[in-house]
Design a protein around this motif. Structure first.
Motif, PDB file in Angstrom:
ATOM      1  N   ASN A 282       0.849  -1.185   0.000  1.00 61.03           N
ATOM      2  CA  ASN A 282       0.000   0.000   0.000  1.00 61.03           C
ATOM      3  C   ASN A 282       0.886   1.236   0.000  1.00 61.03           C
ATOM      4  OD1 ASN A 282      -1.765   2.082   0.495  1.00 61.03           O
ATOM      5  ND2 ASN A 282      -2.418   1.361   2.506  1.00 61.03           N
ATOM      6  N   ALA A 283       0.920   1.917  -1.142  1.00 55.87           N
ATOM      7  CA  ALA A 283       1.704   3.142  -1.274  1.00 55.87           C
ATOM      8  C   ALA A 283       0.795   4.319  -1.604  1.00 55.87           C
ATOM      9  CB  ALA A 283       2.773   2.968  -2.356  1.00 55.87           C
ATOM     10  N   LEU A 284      -0.483   4.204  -1.237  1.00 59.63           N
ATOM     11  CA  LEU A 284      -1.385   5.335  -1.422  1.00 59.63           C
ATOM     12  C   LEU A 284      -0.856   6.510  -0.596  1.00 59.63           C
ATOM     13  CD1 LEU A 284      -4.683   3.265  -1.174  1.00 59.63           C
ATOM     14  CD2 LEU A 284      -3.747   4.309  -3.255  1.00 59.63           C
ATOM     15  N   PHE A 285      -0.708   6.283   0.693  1.00 56.84           N
ATOM     16  CA  PHE A 285       0.100   7.130   1.561  1.00 56.84           C
ATOM     17  C   PHE A 285       1.311   6.315   1.967  1.00 56.84           C
ATOM     18  CE2 PHE A 285      -3.043  10.475   2.494  1.00 56.84           C
ATOM     19  CZ  PHE A 285      -2.194  11.547   2.722  1.00 56.84           C
ATOM     20  N   ALA A 286       2.456   6.927   2.087  1.00 58.30           N
ATOM     21  CA  ALA A 286       3.668   6.217   2.476  1.00 58.30           C
ATOM     22  C   ALA A 286       4.420   7.016   3.528  1.00 58.30           C
ATOM     23  CB  ALA A 286       4.535   5.962   1.250  1.00 58.30           C
ATOM     24  N   VAL A 287       5.411   6.398   4.122  1.00 54.72           N
ATOM     25  CA  VAL A 287       6.158   6.989   5.233  1.00 54.72           C
ATOM     26  C   VAL A 287       7.624   7.127   4.839  1.00 54.72           C
ATOM     27  CG1 VAL A 287       6.807   6.736   7.658  1.00 54.72           C
ATOM     28  CG2 VAL A 287       4.590   5.884   6.870  1.00 54.72           C
ATOM     29  N   LEU A 288       8.164   8.324   4.950  1.00 56.42           N
ATOM     30  CA  LEU A 288       9.564   8.540   4.609  1.00 56.42           C
ATOM     31  C   LEU A 288      10.462   8.670   5.832  1.00 56.42           C
ATOM     32  CD1 LEU A 288      10.400  11.863   4.949  1.00 56.42           C
ATOM     33  CD2 LEU A 288       8.760  12.002   3.079  1.00 56.42           C
ATOM     34  N   ASP A 289       9.866   8.922   7.008  1.00 47.35           N
ATOM     35  CA  ASP A 289      10.650   9.031   8.229  1.00 47.35           C
ATOM     36  C   ASP A 289       9.738   8.770   9.423  1.00 47.35           C
ATOM     37  OD1 ASP A 289      13.191   9.396   9.322  1.00 47.35           O
ATOM     38  OD2 ASP A 289      12.843  11.497   9.798  1.00 47.35           O
ATOM     39  N   GLY A 290      10.340   8.274  10.507  1.00 47.41           N
ATOM     40  CA  GLY A 290       9.555   8.016  11.711  1.00 47.41           C
ATOM     41  C   GLY A 290       8.807   6.710  11.697  1.00 47.41           C
ATOM     42  N   GLY A 291       9.049   5.861  10.685  1.00 50.08           N
ATOM     43  CA  GLY A 291       8.356   4.591  10.610  1.00 50.08           C
ATOM     44  C   GLY A 291       8.917   3.583  11.594  1.00 50.08           C
ATOM     45  N   PRO A 292       8.177   2.537  11.895  1.00 54.82           N
ATOM     46  CA  PRO A 292       6.991   2.073  11.175  1.00 54.82           C
ATOM     47  C   PRO A 292       5.669   2.730  11.576  1.00 54.82           C
ATOM     48  CG  PRO A 292       7.545   0.492  12.868  1.00 54.82           C
ATOM     49  CD  PRO A 292       8.616   1.532  12.909  1.00 54.82           C
ATOM     50  N   THR A 293       5.657   3.529  12.649  1.00 56.17           N
ATOM     51  CA  THR A 293       4.409   4.171  13.078  1.00 56.17           C
ATOM     52  C   THR A 293       4.642   5.676  13.204  1.00 56.17           C
ATOM     53  OG1 THR A 293       4.986   3.641  15.378  1.00 56.17           O
ATOM     54  CG2 THR A 293       3.450   2.155  14.257  1.00 56.17           C
ATOM     55  N   PRO A 294       4.570   6.409  12.101  1.00 53.23           N
ATOM     56  CA  PRO A 294       4.900   7.839  12.115  1.00 53.23           C
ATOM     57  C   PRO A 294       3.864   8.660  12.879  1.00 53.23           C
ATOM     58  CG  PRO A 294       3.898   7.267  10.039  1.00 53.23           C
ATOM     59  CD  PRO A 294       4.073   5.977  10.792  1.00 53.23           C
ATOM     60  N   ARG A 295       4.326   9.713  13.507  1.00 56.22           N
ATOM     61  CA  ARG A 295       3.431  10.607  14.240  1.00 56.22           C
ATOM     62  C   ARG A 295       3.244  11.953  13.538  1.00 56.22           C
ATOM     63  NH1 ARG A 295       6.314   8.135  18.640  1.00 56.22           N
ATOM     64  NH2 ARG A 295       4.912   6.954  19.980  1.00 56.22           N
ATOM     65  N   ASN A 296       4.206  12.342  12.715  1.00 55.76           N
ATOM     66  CA  ASN A 296       4.162  13.662  12.100  1.00 55.76           C
ATOM     67  C   ASN A 296       3.707  13.589  10.645  1.00 55.76           C
ATOM     68  OD1 ASN A 296       5.292  14.793  14.481  1.00 55.76           O
ATOM     69  ND2 ASN A 296       7.341  14.210  13.783  1.00 55.76           N
ATOM     70  N   ALA A 297       2.776  14.466  10.287  1.00 55.47           N
ATOM     71  CA  ALA A 297       2.279  14.503   8.912  1.00 55.47           C
ATOM     72  C   ALA A 297       3.408  14.802   7.927  1.00 55.47           C
ATOM     73  CB  ALA A 297       1.179  15.544   8.786  1.00 55.47           C
ATOM     74  N   ALA A 298       4.404  15.566   8.354  1.00 53.55           N
ATOM     75  CA  ALA A 298       5.513  15.922   7.469  1.00 53.55           C
ATOM     76  C   ALA A 298       6.365  14.717   7.101  1.00 53.55           C
ATOM     77  CB  ALA A 298       6.386  16.990   8.131  1.00 53.55           C
ATOM     78  N   ASP A 299       6.242  13.638   7.853  1.00 50.50           N
ATOM     79  CA  ASP A 299       7.018  12.434   7.587  1.00 50.50           C
ATOM     80  C   ASP A 299       6.283  11.449   6.683  1.00 50.50           C
ATOM     81  OD1 ASP A 299       9.090  13.351   9.165  1.00 50.50           O
ATOM     82  OD2 ASP A 299       8.300  12.403  10.982  1.00 50.50           O
ATOM     83  N   GLN A 300       5.154  11.871   6.159  1.00 53.14           N
ATOM     84  CA  GLN A 300       4.351  11.021   5.282  1.00 53.14           C
ATOM     85  C   GLN A 300       4.213  11.689   3.912  1.00 53.14           C
ATOM     86  OE1 GLN A 300       0.704  10.091   7.509  1.00 53.14           O
ATOM     87  NE2 GLN A 300       1.858  10.556   9.359  1.00 53.14           N
ATOM     88  N   PHE A 301       3.969  10.895   2.905  1.00 52.72           N
ATOM     89  CA  PHE A 301       3.809  11.466   1.567  1.00 52.72           C
ATOM     90  C   PHE A 301       2.831  10.629   0.754  1.00 52.72           C
ATOM     91  CE2 PHE A 301       7.129   8.324   1.150  1.00 52.72           C
ATOM     92  CZ  PHE A 301       7.035   7.803  -0.131  1.00 52.72           C
ATOM     93  N   ARG A 302       2.203  11.273  -0.183  1.00 51.66           N
ATOM     94  CA  ARG A 302       1.275  10.582  -1.086  1.00 51.66           C
ATOM     95  C   ARG A 302       2.035  10.042  -2.290  1.00 51.66           C
ATOM     96  NH1 ARG A 302      -4.270  13.859  -2.180  1.00 51.66           N
ATOM     97  NH2 ARG A 302      -4.427  12.125  -3.680  1.00 51.66           N
TER      98      ARG A 302
END
Length: 366
Positions: A282-302
């Motif tokens: 699932n790469a609809l939304f993905a995580v570039l930092d803070g994974g596997p459970t990111p807390r910051n929206a800035a660490d996620q990307f579409r």
């Protein structure tokens, strides 16, 4: 059914086994060693087809209310399935992957929780397409799909579940050993692996392979196979086990040194890589930092898509490249500059489970 299952090298198992038998050499499930075949035959080897990874995308999947649009997610899945199998219809694609007599496990990712509320939508779409192609509902089992409502037709056999009895046969590799659950060894014939695209704080990256190698639903003691784990003492008590001797089966070598081998070592089991007919990330939304459970929206990307492949290593090479590119765009360092690097992906390729580098993967956009 087994003859139709792709090895991940572009061949069917029948082609793979016939060639290996003629050459009289051992093989590792998942990838044919090209140089050995060439030497055995005494002639240059024809290049094998590159394993295919499909990036099925549609930016309209996310509605104005911030929730996934089920019809769009289903269309993304349909075109991805058709392309990854080379079939003209989704029904034929499903039948290429599964026989209606087989029990299939759809395995999501519990750590991601219900990431961006996609689990229910993805599961509904998968179940609808499977049943539409003639796969009986009673032959579909689901685990770790938080946020989705699915009633499994039987009690599942893994720790913490109602039907848990004991761990089954061992999976062993040079630096470790664990045992698998009866869910994956006895209750299912095939797996559809549904992971999430994200960086990972202890393995660098997580996508397809790690979703099967480190799961409480599938194996014993995944926490012992992290780079920061301590060497497992012999005979330690096994939480949630009814088998008092289960702890004696764990061996994890030197975790800080050996961790790149853990994921390939576990994943290569005939019950994991051997039963996995399709990998979806699932790469609809993905995580570039803070994974596997990111807390910051800035660490996620579409990314606005689903990645599909019949070879998990190929898919992870593509997924890792996407996360690396997203990090670079945000001015973040490479994941390979971390203390614990995602080197397990290339290690899996070197072990014969798939391609060892991105150049050996065919990636298409659908």
């Amino acid at each position: 059914m087994g003859d139709r299952t792709a090895t991940g090298s572009g061949w069917t198992r029948r082609d793979f086994l016939r060639t290996a038998a003629a050459a009289a050499i051992p093989i590792v499930a998942g990838c044919a060693p090209r140089q050995v075949f060439a030497e055995a035959a005494g002639t240059p080897a024809a290049p094998l087809p590159k394993p295919l990874v499909v990036d099925a995308v549609d930016a309209s999947w996310l509605g104005a209310d911030g929730a996934p649009v089920p019809s769009v997610v289903e269309k993304i899945l349909e075109k991805g399935l058709a392309r990854v199998t080379g079939k003209s219809s989704v029904d034929d694609a499903i039948r290429e992957l599964l026989s209606p007599t087989e029990t299939v496990l759809i395995k999501f990712n519990q750590i991601s929780k219900n990431y961006h509320r996609c689990n229910a939508v993805l599961l509904d779409a998968l179940a609808k397409l499977l049943q539409g192609a003639g796969h009986p509902k009673e032959k579909i089992l689901v685990v770790e799909a938080e946020g989705a409502t699915w009633k499994n037709p039987v009690a599942l056999d893994y720790p913490g579940a109602e039907g848990f009895t004991k761990f089954e046969e061992a999976v062993e590799w040079e630096t470790g050993r664990t045992r698998l659950t009866r869910l994956v060894t006895k209750q299912v014939d095939a797996i559809i692996n549904v992971g999430d695209l994200k960086d990972h704080n202890v393995f660098g990256y997580s996508g397809a392979m790690k979703n099967l190698s480190h799961a409480l639903t599938l194996m014993q003691g995944p926490h012992h196979f992290h780079p920061e784990s301590k060497p497992a003492p012999q005979g330690f008590p096994c939480e949630a086990c009814k088998d008092p001797d289960a702890g004696k089966e764990i061996r994890n070598g030197n975790p800080e040194k050996d961790y790149p081998t853990f994921i390939p070592g576990i994943f290569r089991s005939k019950h994991l890589a051997g039963k996995a007919r399709l990998h979806i990330v699932n790469a609809l939304f993905a995580v570039l930092d803070g994974g596997p459970t990111p807390r910051n929206a800035a660490d996620q990307f579409r990314h606005d898509g689903l990645l599909l492949s019949r070879n998990a290593v190929a898919l992870d090479l593509v997924g890792l490249d996407i996360v690396q590119a997203a990090r670079k765009a945000k001015g973040k360092p490479s994941l390979f500059r971390r203390r614990f690097k995602p080197t397990y992906v290339s290690e899996a390729g070197k072990a014969g489970l798939g391609p060892a580098e991105l150049a050996l993967v065919e990636k298409v956009t659908a």
